[in-house]
Design an enzyme around this catalytic site. Structure first.
Site, PDB file in Angstrom:
ATOM      1  N   ASN A  13     -20.916 -29.140  15.159  1.00 25.83           N
ATOM      2  CA  ASN A  13     -21.380 -28.097  15.630  1.00 25.83           C
ATOM      3  C   ASN A  13     -21.592 -26.624  14.688  1.00 25.83           C
ATOM      4  OD1 ASN A  13     -22.449 -28.370  18.733  1.00 25.83           O
ATOM      5  ND2 ASN A  13     -20.181 -29.268  18.138  1.00 25.83           N
ATOM      6  N   HIS A  68     -12.678 -27.512   7.038  1.00 26.21           N
ATOM      7  CA  HIS A  68     -14.240 -27.239   6.651  1.00 26.21           C
ATOM      8  C   HIS A  68     -14.319 -26.360   5.535  1.00 26.21           C
ATOM      9  CE1 HIS A  68     -14.852 -28.763  10.831  1.00 26.21           C
ATOM     10  NE2 HIS A  68     -13.871 -27.625  11.332  1.00 26.21           N
ATOM     11  N   ALA A 125     -15.741 -22.882  15.584  1.00 26.91           N
ATOM     12  CA  ALA A 125     -14.575 -23.247  14.576  1.00 26.91           C
ATOM     13  C   ALA A 125     -14.945 -22.879  13.089  1.00 26.91           C
ATOM     14  CB  ALA A 125     -14.541 -24.732  14.546  1.00 26.91           C
TER      15      ALA A 125
HETATM   16  N1  LIG Z   1     -19.208 -24.492  18.338  1.00 22.36           N
HETATM   17  C1  LIG Z   1     -18.160 -25.119  17.703  1.00 22.36           C
HETATM   18  O1  LIG Z   1     -17.394 -24.555  16.613  1.00 22.36           O
HETATM   19  C2  LIG Z   1     -17.576 -26.285  18.349  1.00 22.36           C
HETATM   20  C3  LIG Z   1     -18.310 -26.871  19.371  1.00 22.36           C
HETATM   21  N2  LIG Z   1     -17.618 -27.823  19.812  1.00 22.36           N
HETATM   22  C4  LIG Z   1     -18.375 -28.438  21.217  1.00 22.36           C
HETATM   23  O2  LIG Z   1     -17.745 -27.850  22.494  1.00 22.36           O
HETATM   24  C5  LIG Z   1     -17.985 -29.235  23.329  1.00 22.36           C
HETATM   25  C6  LIG Z   1     -16.750 -29.086  24.441  1.00 22.36           C
HETATM   26  O3  LIG Z   1     -15.481 -29.226  23.561  1.00 22.36           O
HETATM   27  P1  LIG Z   1     -14.189 -29.604  24.733  1.00 22.36           P
HETATM   28  O4  LIG Z   1     -14.021 -28.569  25.583  1.00 22.36           O
HETATM   29  O5  LIG Z   1     -13.292 -29.834  23.479  1.00 22.36           O
HETATM   30  O6  LIG Z   1     -14.699 -31.139  25.038  1.00 22.36           O
HETATM   31  P2  LIG Z   1     -14.048 -31.823  26.605  1.00 22.36           P
HETATM   32  O7  LIG Z   1     -14.601 -33.097  26.232  1.00 22.36           O
HETATM   33  O8  LIG Z   1     -12.719 -31.422  26.880  1.00 22.36           O
HETATM   34  O9  LIG Z   1     -14.997 -30.885  27.378  1.00 22.36           O
HETATM   35  C7  LIG Z   1     -16.541 -31.387  27.932  1.00 22.36           C
HETATM   36  C8  LIG Z   1     -16.971 -30.924  29.207  1.00 22.36           C
HETATM   37  O10 LIG Z   1     -18.169 -31.468  29.687  1.00 22.36           O
HETATM   38  C9  LIG Z   1     -18.140 -32.065  30.691  1.00 22.36           C
HETATM   39  N3  LIG Z   1     -19.098 -33.064  30.852  1.00 22.36           N
HETATM   40  C10 LIG Z   1     -19.214 -34.074  29.919  1.00 22.36           C
HETATM   41  N4  LIG Z   1     -20.433 -34.960  30.366  1.00 22.36           N
HETATM   42  C11 LIG Z   1     -21.010 -34.317  31.188  1.00 22.36           C
HETATM   43  C12 LIG Z   1     -22.192 -34.667  31.957  1.00 22.36           C
HETATM   44  N5  LIG Z   1     -22.783 -35.654  31.852  1.00 22.36           N
HETATM   45  N6  LIG Z   1     -22.267 -33.846  33.165  1.00 22.36           N
HETATM   46  C13 LIG Z   1     -21.604 -32.765  33.551  1.00 22.36           C
HETATM   47  N7  LIG Z   1     -20.574 -32.423  32.688  1.00 22.36           N
HETATM   48  C14 LIG Z   1     -20.211 -33.232  31.522  1.00 22.36           C
HETATM   49  C15 LIG Z   1     -16.776 -32.721  30.927  1.00 22.36           C
HETATM   50  O11 LIG Z   1     -16.438 -32.987  32.299  1.00 22.36           O
HETATM   51  C16 LIG Z   1     -15.890 -31.565  30.579  1.00 22.36           C
HETATM   52  O12 LIG Z   1     -15.753 -30.587  31.315  1.00 22.36           O
HETATM   53  C17 LIG Z   1     -17.884 -30.361  22.253  1.00 22.36           C
HETATM   54  O13 LIG Z   1     -18.526 -31.314  22.786  1.00 22.36           O
HETATM   55  C18 LIG Z   1     -18.789 -29.924  21.119  1.00 22.36           C
HETATM   56  O14 LIG Z   1     -19.989 -30.364  21.352  1.00 22.36           O
HETATM   57  C19 LIG Z   1     -16.513 -28.147  19.855  1.00 22.36           C
HETATM   58  C20 LIG Z   1     -15.706 -27.666  18.963  1.00 22.36           C
HETATM   59  C21 LIG Z   1     -16.189 -26.703  17.846  1.00 22.36           C
HETATM   60  O1  LIG Z   2     -13.712 -28.040  16.106  1.00 25.54           O
HETATM   61  C1  LIG Z   2     -13.844 -27.995  14.833  1.00 25.54           C
HETATM   62  O2  LIG Z   2     -13.205 -28.088  13.882  1.00 25.54           O
HETATM   63  C2  LIG Z   2     -15.336 -28.479  14.519  1.00 25.54           C
HETATM   64  C3  LIG Z   2     -16.078 -29.266  15.336  1.00 25.54           C
HETATM   65  O3  LIG Z   2     -15.695 -30.186  15.972  1.00 25.54           O
HETATM   66  C4  LIG Z   2     -17.506 -29.102  15.392  1.00 25.54           C
HETATM   67  O4  LIG Z   2     -17.918 -28.479  14.594  1.00 25.54           O
HETATM   68  O5  LIG Z   2     -18.114 -29.407  16.496  1.00 25.54           O
END
Ligand SMILES: NC(=O)C1=CN([C@@H]2O[C@H](COP(=O)(O)OP(=O)(O)OC[C@H]3O[C@@H](n4cnc5c(N)ncnc54)[C@H](O)[C@@H]3O)[C@@H](O)[C@H]2O)C=CC1
Ligand SMILES: O=C([O-])CC(=O)C(=O)O
Length: 279
Positions: free
Chosen positions: A200, A230, A143
């Site tokens: 993140n 951000h 992001a």
């Molecule tokens: N790098 C970046 O800029 C960003 C990173 N993220 C990260 O991405 C991650 C995923 O985001 P979304 O897809 O929106 O979340 P989401 O909640 O929709 O998907 C999370 C996935 O993890 C699985 N999961 C959760 N706990 C589990 C467990 N104990 N064992 C197995 N599977 C499990 C869920 O079943 C689901 O498939 C967020 O938690 C966040 O940490 C989010 C936004 C920005």
């Molecule tokens: O999705 C975003 O804007 C940022 C976010 O959640 C992250 O950094 O984990």
């Protein structure tokens, strides 16, 4: 230049650390919001040389149902097996699940694209083991914007990196207040410990720049916002950069910005595209 020999494999799969097939097999861990968006893109728009081979989750039967609903012919497997079925593992799990998966994968010599970057910042041993084993870890921009310039600035004398993240309450576990409210101020390491699903981007900036202790983070909840905002400041001997990002939250998970999945797709596209633009 030394001759790599007649048996050297220059296919995208080999470049990503996988087998010799001409097509890179992509595996997605976690078909949640981001994982589903990446799967949809692979199915509809993947360039030649990339295919969705498998997906993994806590419940393989549920993963199989999701794949069927997408019209995908990919395998549904348990998480620990996923690495066996792909050249590139895209880890779209939430942080608590991602730590175990990455731990199991960093010595497999394949390519990993993790979205829960806080896990990497909090467990520096993972990246050390990946380096020793030749496992390629590609941290997507997710992001955030500006990593190209931050990495270039880090070649010189990088003096400060600050990020202020402001989200609507729905993006911060429903933390509601009448007006803008500061929820955290400190360094990126402590931010990742306290808000691992929300900062993140701070972890990504830290890995690219000054590290977890010297990257300064603020988190704000603001009920007036409709977007995840951000604001980033980078100061070095070569440049001063101010970036303001206004990301649309995903419909399926307002904590995560829609740009994140698109960034992962762009990483995957970059694995097979000969032309690259930007650092
Ligand atoms: N790098 C970046 O800029 C960003 C990173 N993220 C990260 O991405 C991650 C995923 O985001 P979304 O897809 O929106 O979340 P989401 O909640 O929709 O998907 C999370 C996935 O993890 C699985 N999961 C959760 N706990 C589990 C467990 N104990 N064992 C197995 N599977 C499990 C869920 O079943 C689901 O498939 C967020 O938690 C966040 O940490 C989010 C936004 C920005
Ligand atoms: O999705 C975003 O804007 C940022 C976010 O959640 C992250 O950094 O984990």
């Amino acid at each position: 230049m030394p001759d790599a020999g007649p048996r050297a494999d220059r296919s995208p799969a080999a470049a990503a650390g996988g087998g010799s097939a001409a097509t890179l097999a992509v595996g997605i861990a976690g078909l949640g919001n981001i994982g589903l968006d990446v799967a949809r893109w692979l199915l509809a728009h993947a360039p030649a040389g990339l295919r969705l081979a498998a997906a993994g989750g806590r419940d393989p039967a549920a993963v199989a149902e999701r794949l069927v609903s997408l019209g995908a012919r990919a395998r549904a497997v348990a998480l620990p097996e996923l690495i066996e079925h792909c050249d590139v593992l895209v880890d779209c799990l939430s942080p608590e699940a991602s730590a175990d998966l990455l731990d199991a994968c960093v010595e497999r010599g394949k390519t990993i694209v993790p979205v829960s970057v806080c896990v990497l910042l909090l467990n520096p041993g993972l990246l050390e083991r990946a380096k020793r084993s030749g496992t390629r870890v590609i941290v997507p921009s997710g992001a955030v914007a500006g990593l190209d310039a931050l990495r270039a600035a880090a070649i010189g004398e990088l003096r400060a990196v600050r990020v202020k993240t402001s989200k609507p309450p729905a993006g911060l576990d429903g933390q509601a207040a009448a007006g803008p409210q500061q929820l955290f101020a400190g360094n990126a390491l402590d931010a990742c410990r306290a808000w691992p699903r929300n900062v993140n981007i701070a972890a990504t900036l830290a890995l690219a720049g000054l590290g977890g202790e010297r990257t300064e983070v603020q988190i704000w909840g603001d009920p007036a916002l409709a977007r995840n905002v951000h604001e980033i400041e980078i100061d070095s001997d070569a440049t001063s950069i101010r970036i303001r990002i206004e990301n649309r939250p995903s419909a399926a998970n307002p904590r995560s910005s829609a740009l994140t999945a698109q960034s992962v797709c762009e990483v995957l596209r970059g694995l097979v595209e000969p032309v690259r633009v930007g650092t």
